[in-house]
Scaffold this motif. Structure first.
Motif, PDB file in Angstrom:
ATOM      1  N   ARG A 149      -7.119 -11.291   4.976  1.00  0.00           N
ATOM      2  CA  ARG A 149      -7.610  -9.962   4.428  1.00  0.00           C
ATOM      3  C   ARG A 149      -7.697  -8.840   4.657  1.00  0.00           C
ATOM      4  O   ARG A 149      -8.039  -8.913   5.849  1.00  0.00           O
ATOM      5  CB  ARG A 149      -9.590 -10.160   3.798  1.00  0.00           C
ATOM      6  N   PHE A 150      -6.731  -8.230   4.127  1.00  0.00           N
ATOM      7  CA  PHE A 150      -6.376  -6.546   4.666  1.00  0.00           C
ATOM      8  C   PHE A 150      -7.530  -5.402   4.081  1.00  0.00           C
ATOM      9  O   PHE A 150      -7.346  -5.593   2.641  1.00  0.00           O
ATOM     10  CB  PHE A 150      -5.125  -6.195   4.601  1.00  0.00           C
ATOM     11  N   SER A 151      -7.763  -4.798   4.353  1.00  0.00           N
ATOM     12  CA  SER A 151      -8.826  -3.512   3.988  1.00  0.00           C
ATOM     13  C   SER A 151      -8.596  -2.567   4.270  1.00  0.00           C
ATOM     14  O   SER A 151      -8.679  -2.411   5.137  1.00  0.00           O
ATOM     15  CB  SER A 151     -10.672  -4.278   4.308  1.00  0.00           C
ATOM     16  N   GLY A 152      -8.464  -1.237   3.534  1.00  0.00           N
ATOM     17  CA  GLY A 152      -8.037  -0.329   4.060  1.00  0.00           C
ATOM     18  C   GLY A 152      -8.686   1.127   2.559  1.00  0.00           C
ATOM     19  O   GLY A 152      -9.710   0.266   2.314  1.00  0.00           O
ATOM     20  N   VAL A 153      -9.344   1.447   4.209  1.00  0.00           N
ATOM     21  CA  VAL A 153     -10.140   2.554   3.263  1.00  0.00           C
ATOM     22  C   VAL A 153      -9.296   4.149   3.640  1.00  0.00           C
ATOM     23  O   VAL A 153      -8.788   4.537   4.788  1.00  0.00           O
ATOM     24  CB  VAL A 153     -10.936   2.799   4.278  1.00  0.00           C
ATOM     25  N   TRP A 154     -10.194   5.172   2.348  1.00  0.00           N
ATOM     26  CA  TRP A 154      -8.958   6.073   2.003  1.00  0.00           C
ATOM     27  C   TRP A 154      -9.569   7.069   2.448  1.00  0.00           C
ATOM     28  O   TRP A 154     -11.253   6.754   2.376  1.00  0.00           O
ATOM     29  CB  TRP A 154      -7.443   5.812   0.468  1.00  0.00           C
ATOM     30  N   SER A 155      -9.054   8.518   2.610  1.00  0.00           N
ATOM     31  CA  SER A 155      -9.555   9.912   2.422  1.00  0.00           C
ATOM     32  C   SER A 155     -10.397   9.455   1.014  1.00  0.00           C
ATOM     33  O   SER A 155     -10.291   9.362  -0.001  1.00  0.00           O
ATOM     34  CB  SER A 155      -9.190  10.952   2.516  1.00  0.00           C
ATOM     35  N   ALA A 215      -0.782   2.642  14.851  1.00  0.00           N
ATOM     36  CA  ALA A 215       0.306   4.023  13.847  1.00  0.00           C
ATOM     37  C   ALA A 215       0.994   3.094  13.158  1.00  0.00           C
ATOM     38  O   ALA A 215       2.204   2.387  13.644  1.00  0.00           O
ATOM     39  CB  ALA A 215       0.986   4.890  15.380  1.00  0.00           C
ATOM     40  N   LEU A 216       1.387   3.576  12.128  1.00  0.00           N
ATOM     41  CA  LEU A 216       1.466   2.971  10.852  1.00  0.00           C
ATOM     42  C   LEU A 216       3.234   3.296  10.733  1.00  0.00           C
ATOM     43  O   LEU A 216       3.005   4.887  11.567  1.00  0.00           O
ATOM     44  CB  LEU A 216       1.492   3.065   9.235  1.00  0.00           C
ATOM     45  N   PRO A 217       4.356   2.791  10.972  1.00  0.00           N
ATOM     46  CA  PRO A 217       5.506   3.705  10.706  1.00  0.00           C
ATOM     47  C   PRO A 217       5.986   5.154   9.716  1.00  0.00           C
ATOM     48  O   PRO A 217       5.302   4.454   9.011  1.00  0.00           O
ATOM     49  CB  PRO A 217       6.477   2.523  10.321  1.00  0.00           C
ATOM     50  N   GLY A 218       5.533   5.997  10.661  1.00  0.00           N
ATOM     51  CA  GLY A 218       6.197   6.928   9.553  1.00  0.00           C
ATOM     52  C   GLY A 218       5.088   7.791   9.350  1.00  0.00           C
ATOM     53  O   GLY A 218       4.901   8.698   8.473  1.00  0.00           O
ATOM     54  N   HIS A 219       3.558   6.972   9.968  1.00  0.00           N
ATOM     55  CA  HIS A 219       2.324   7.803   9.254  1.00  0.00           C
ATOM     56  C   HIS A 219       1.513   8.394  10.496  1.00  0.00           C
ATOM     57  O   HIS A 219       1.851   7.741  12.283  1.00  0.00           O
ATOM     58  CB  HIS A 219       1.753   7.356   8.371  1.00  0.00           C
ATOM     59  N   ALA A 273      -7.642   3.945  12.416  1.00  0.00           N
ATOM     60  CA  ALA A 273      -8.341   3.236  12.976  1.00  0.00           C
ATOM     61  C   ALA A 273      -8.083   1.553  12.224  1.00  0.00           C
ATOM     62  O   ALA A 273      -7.654   1.721  11.708  1.00  0.00           O
ATOM     63  CB  ALA A 273      -9.866   3.625  12.766  1.00  0.00           C
ATOM     64  N   LEU A 274      -8.806   0.610  13.739  1.00  0.00           N
ATOM     65  CA  LEU A 274      -8.224  -0.724  13.103  1.00  0.00           C
ATOM     66  C   LEU A 274      -9.170  -1.487  14.249  1.00  0.00           C
ATOM     67  O   LEU A 274      -9.541  -1.534  15.251  1.00  0.00           O
ATOM     68  CB  LEU A 274      -7.247  -1.001  13.659  1.00  0.00           C
ATOM     69  N   GLN A 275      -9.782  -3.004  13.529  1.00  0.00           N
ATOM     70  CA  GLN A 275     -10.738  -3.945  13.657  1.00  0.00           C
ATOM     71  C   GLN A 275      -9.879  -5.014  13.159  1.00  0.00           C
ATOM     72  O   GLN A 275      -9.647  -5.006  12.074  1.00  0.00           O
ATOM     73  CB  GLN A 275     -11.864  -3.814  13.335  1.00  0.00           C
ATOM     74  N   TRP A 284       0.640  -1.159   0.097  1.00  0.00           N
ATOM     75  CA  TRP A 284      -0.189  -0.103  -0.038  1.00  0.00           C
ATOM     76  C   TRP A 284       1.116   1.562  -0.124  1.00  0.00           C
ATOM     77  O   TRP A 284       0.412   2.477  -0.263  1.00  0.00           O
ATOM     78  CB  TRP A 284      -0.757  -0.177   1.002  1.00  0.00           C
ATOM     79  N   GLY A 285       1.761   1.055   0.467  1.00  0.00           N
ATOM     80  CA  GLY A 285       3.214   2.208   0.668  1.00  0.00           C
ATOM     81  C   GLY A 285       3.233   1.965  -0.485  1.00  0.00           C
ATOM     82  O   GLY A 285       3.547   3.637  -1.068  1.00  0.00           O
ATOM     83  N   ALA A 286       3.353   1.679  -1.669  1.00  0.00           N
ATOM     84  CA  ALA A 286       3.999   2.020  -2.462  1.00  0.00           C
ATOM     85  C   ALA A 286       2.557   2.316  -3.525  1.00  0.00           C
ATOM     86  O   ALA A 286       3.212   3.314  -4.391  1.00  0.00           O
ATOM     87  CB  ALA A 286       4.758   0.961  -3.499  1.00  0.00           C
ATOM     88  N   SER A 287       1.458   1.609  -3.770  1.00  0.00           N
ATOM     89  CA  SER A 287       0.595   2.314  -4.525  1.00  0.00           C
ATOM     90  C   SER A 287      -0.983   1.757  -3.506  1.00  0.00           C
ATOM     91  O   SER A 287      -1.336   0.662  -3.217  1.00  0.00           O
ATOM     92  CB  SER A 287       0.821   1.478  -5.762  1.00  0.00           C
ATOM     93  N   PRO A 288      -1.682   2.965  -3.170  1.00  0.00           N
ATOM     94  CA  PRO A 288      -1.276   3.913  -3.303  1.00  0.00           C
ATOM     95  C   PRO A 288      -0.915   5.073  -2.334  1.00  0.00           C
ATOM     96  O   PRO A 288      -1.010   6.329  -2.667  1.00  0.00           O
ATOM     97  CB  PRO A 288      -2.962   4.350  -3.967  1.00  0.00           C
ATOM     98  N   GLY A 289       0.265   4.319  -2.072  1.00  0.00           N
ATOM     99  CA  GLY A 289       0.600   5.317  -0.416  1.00  0.00           C
ATOM    100  C   GLY A 289      -0.718   5.075   0.728  1.00  0.00           C
ATOM    101  O   GLY A 289      -1.517   5.335   0.756  1.00  0.00           O
ATOM    102  N   LEU A 290       0.863   5.890   1.241  1.00  0.00           N
ATOM    103  CA  LEU A 290      -0.176   5.579   2.995  1.00  0.00           C
ATOM    104  C   LEU A 290      -1.111   6.761   3.265  1.00  0.00           C
ATOM    105  O   LEU A 290      -1.403   7.145   3.889  1.00  0.00           O
ATOM    106  CB  LEU A 290       0.898   5.266   3.969  1.00  0.00           C
ATOM    107  N   ASP A 291      -0.185   7.998   2.669  1.00  0.00           N
ATOM    108  CA  ASP A 291      -1.425   9.115   1.760  1.00  0.00           C
ATOM    109  C   ASP A 291      -2.803   9.032   2.672  1.00  0.00           C
ATOM    110  O   ASP A 291      -3.304   9.150   1.624  1.00  0.00           O
ATOM    111  CB  ASP A 291      -0.558  10.241   1.636  1.00  0.00           C
ATOM    112  N   GLY A 292      -3.334   9.410   3.705  1.00  0.00           N
ATOM    113  CA  GLY A 292      -5.149   9.040   3.371  1.00  0.00           C
ATOM    114  C   GLY A 292      -5.361   8.184   3.624  1.00  0.00           C
ATOM    115  O   GLY A 292      -6.273   8.363   4.485  1.00  0.00           O
ATOM    116  N   LEU A 293      -4.528   7.310   4.484  1.00  0.00           N
ATOM    117  CA  LEU A 293      -5.554   5.898   4.777  1.00  0.00           C
ATOM    118  C   LEU A 293      -5.953   6.545   5.924  1.00  0.00           C
ATOM    119  O   LEU A 293      -5.335   7.136   7.077  1.00  0.00           O
ATOM    120  CB  LEU A 293      -4.127   4.607   5.100  1.00  0.00           C
ATOM    121  N   ARG A 294      -7.185   5.883   6.256  1.00  0.00           N
ATOM    122  CA  ARG A 294      -7.578   6.291   7.439  1.00  0.00           C
ATOM    123  C   ARG A 294      -8.214   5.471   8.224  1.00  0.00           C
ATOM    124  O   ARG A 294      -8.620   5.437   9.849  1.00  0.00           O
ATOM    125  CB  ARG A 294      -9.387   6.833   6.945  1.00  0.00           C
ATOM    126  N   ARG A 295      -8.775   3.913   7.712  1.00  0.00           N
ATOM    127  CA  ARG A 295      -8.631   2.894   8.435  1.00  0.00           C
ATOM    128  C   ARG A 295      -8.036   1.625   8.302  1.00  0.00           C
ATOM    129  O   ARG A 295      -8.061   0.860   7.252  1.00  0.00           O
ATOM    130  CB  ARG A 295     -10.502   2.466   7.914  1.00  0.00           C
TER     131      ARG A 295
END
Length: 484
Positions: A128-134, A101-105, A109-111, A37-48
């Motif tokens: 399964r890892f599910s990430g939600v961005w802004s 808290a992800l490293p450097g970010h 939220a986590l569940q 995810w850090g490579a694409s789409p990037g961790l900026d804006g990851l909320r959950r």
């Protein structure tokens, strides 16, 4: 049968307990997911982040610490080197606060969700890892922890793997035996030559030395740490009790005073003190038992162990190798240790290719059975066995583990898992002795046949005996039991 090329560094991985498939695999998966995810789409804006566990991971994940492992991976902790007490505190807070808290970010939220009644069709150990961005963008990644700390991602299935050209490619025991005969090499020499396709020999030997250092430190730590295991079963640690009973207050100062660790952590001096008492059968048997118990009691406490080939079976190979180091003729020379572990790793690779090393796929025969076969082969190699005798020893060891179920009481890697490591170690030594006293030309069952038999047995075995805690001892032992 797979055509994957496996190395000793694949079979022996340094990590923390209590399970390679339920702890180390999910830990690595979380690390890999964050990196992707850090490579694409990037961790900026990851909320959950939502982590979904399926099948065996869900059924016994709490007892195996799967949720702890996933969060540890998300925060960037390294299972090879991290201080587990500090990591456990951070993970506990993250789970309690439902935020990580992800490293450097930033904190997200986590569940963690345990889907105990749902199994993904590809493998019983599904994540399964599910990430939600802004902006409510959702990205999902699904993977499978297939045993021994190996992770396979769903979107990688069917893609070509990076391959190497080995001088002696091995997929079956027959292949291995043929190369030994044609090249006039021992099993360990064939493996060492193949390892050179990945790295210089000096690096391979340095890796082996590090693996043995971790193994013997784990044995020493387990034999000097009294108390009870966590998790609710209240199981008493017995390796330290055995060490105290056998060593008492020795002139070397190795014997621990009541209630505290010994004055020295010199493993060599401790081994020498054990050796000095001789090699009486009962004495030797007690120490093999203690060595195996020590590793898996450490494993049950999130201690640092080496997958061999899994965490649940991590005590067998170290116990048998320590038996040879302490009571063998050479006192554990680096070359002898290397030959043992090179040979053991190749046998583990054969089982992974031809069957499985995942208890969720094959029951405990895939863990203790495989580890016993690995240890039997390694011991036979260093005690002068021919390649045919090495493979015969592995076959004998597995033959007498066929059908062994995985039925952890309370979903914990404690009962019957810890004691099973002692049984696997003793069977390995017996198998080696039998092979060394036999003419393989008279053997009726080749190793490839027993590998195939193990796999077909695994396919026939009910899911309730495959690391789900739905059958066997797991449903017949009250969880209030005070000790095993």
């Amino acid at each position: 049968m797979t055509d994957e090329r496996l190395s000793i560094v694949d079979m022996f991985k340094i990590g923390v307990g209590p399970s390679s498939s339920h702890t180390l695999g999910p830990w690595r998966a979380a690390q890999q997911c964050v990196a992707a995810w850090g490579a694409s789409p990037g961790l900026d804006g990851l909320r959950r982040i939502d982590v979904h566990l399926f099948g065996s991971l869900a059924k016994t994940g709490r007892g195996h610490g799967t949720d702890v492992a996933v969060v540890a991976g998300l925060i960037g902790a390294d299972p090879e080197t991290c201080e587990m007490t500090e990591v456990h505190g951070r993970v506990t807070r993250a789970l309690a606060e439902a935020a990580v808290a992800l490293p450097g970010h930033d904190v997200v939220a986590l569940q963690v969700h345990f889907h105990t009644h749902e199994v993904l069709p590809q493998h019983p150990n599904g994540l399964r890892f599910s990430g939600v961005w802004s902006g409510d963008t959702v990205r999902e990644r699904t993977c499978f922890s297939v045993g021994g700390g190996f992770v396979v991602w769903e979107d990688d299935r069917g893609q070509s793997r990076e391959t190497v050209t080995l001088p002696y490619p091995v997929d079956t025991a027959e292949d291995l035996l043929r190369w030994c005969g044609e090249a006039g090499l021992s099993v360990s020499s064939v493996v060492l030559a193949n390892e050179a396709a990945w790295r210089p020999e000096a690096e391979t030997r340095a890796f082996i030395a590090r693996i043995w250092d971790v193994m013997r430190a784990c044995i020493h730590r387990g034999c000097h740490t009294p108390g009870r295991l966590p998790g609710g079963l209240n199981v008493r640690r017995r390796a330290a009790d055995i060490n105290t009973r056998l060593m008492g207050s020795t002139p070397t100062g190795i014997g621990p005073a009541p209630g505290r660790h010994p004055a020295t952590t010199d493993v060599d001096a401790w081994f020498a003190a054990i050796r000095a008492h001789g090699d009486d059968f009962a004495w030797t048997l007690d120490w093999v038992t203690a060595f195996a118990l020590a590793v898996n009691e450490e494993n049950a406490c999130f201690g640092r162990v080496v997958t061999a080939p899994t965490n649940g079976a991590a005590g067998v190979v170290p116990a048998v190798l320590a038996y040879d180091v302490v009571f063998g003729p050479e006192g554990g020379s680096p070359d002898r240790i290397a030959r043992f572990l090179l040979t053991a790793s190749e046998v583990g690779c054969l089982f992974k290719k031809g069957a499985t090393i995942s208890a969720a796929m094959g029951g405990c025969q895939a863990e203790i059975g495989v580890s016993s076969a690995m240890a039997a082969a390694g011991l036979t190699e260093v005690r002068g066995g021919s390649p045919s005798q090495v493979l015969m020893a592995a076959e004998i060891a597995m033959e007498h583990h066929l059908g062994l179920t995985c039925d952890p009481v309370g979903g914990l890697v404690q009962i019957p898992c810890i004691e099973r490591n002692t049984m696997g170690a003793i069977k390995a030594i017996t198998a080696s002795q039998l092979a060394l006293a036999s003419d393989p030309a008279n053997a009726k069952v080749p190793l490839d046949a027993v590998i195939h038999a193990m796999w077909t047995t695994a396919l026939d075995m009910s899911a309730k005996y495959k690391e789900t805690a739905d059958g066997g001892l797991a449903v017949h032992i009250p969880l209030s039991l005070s000790e095993c």
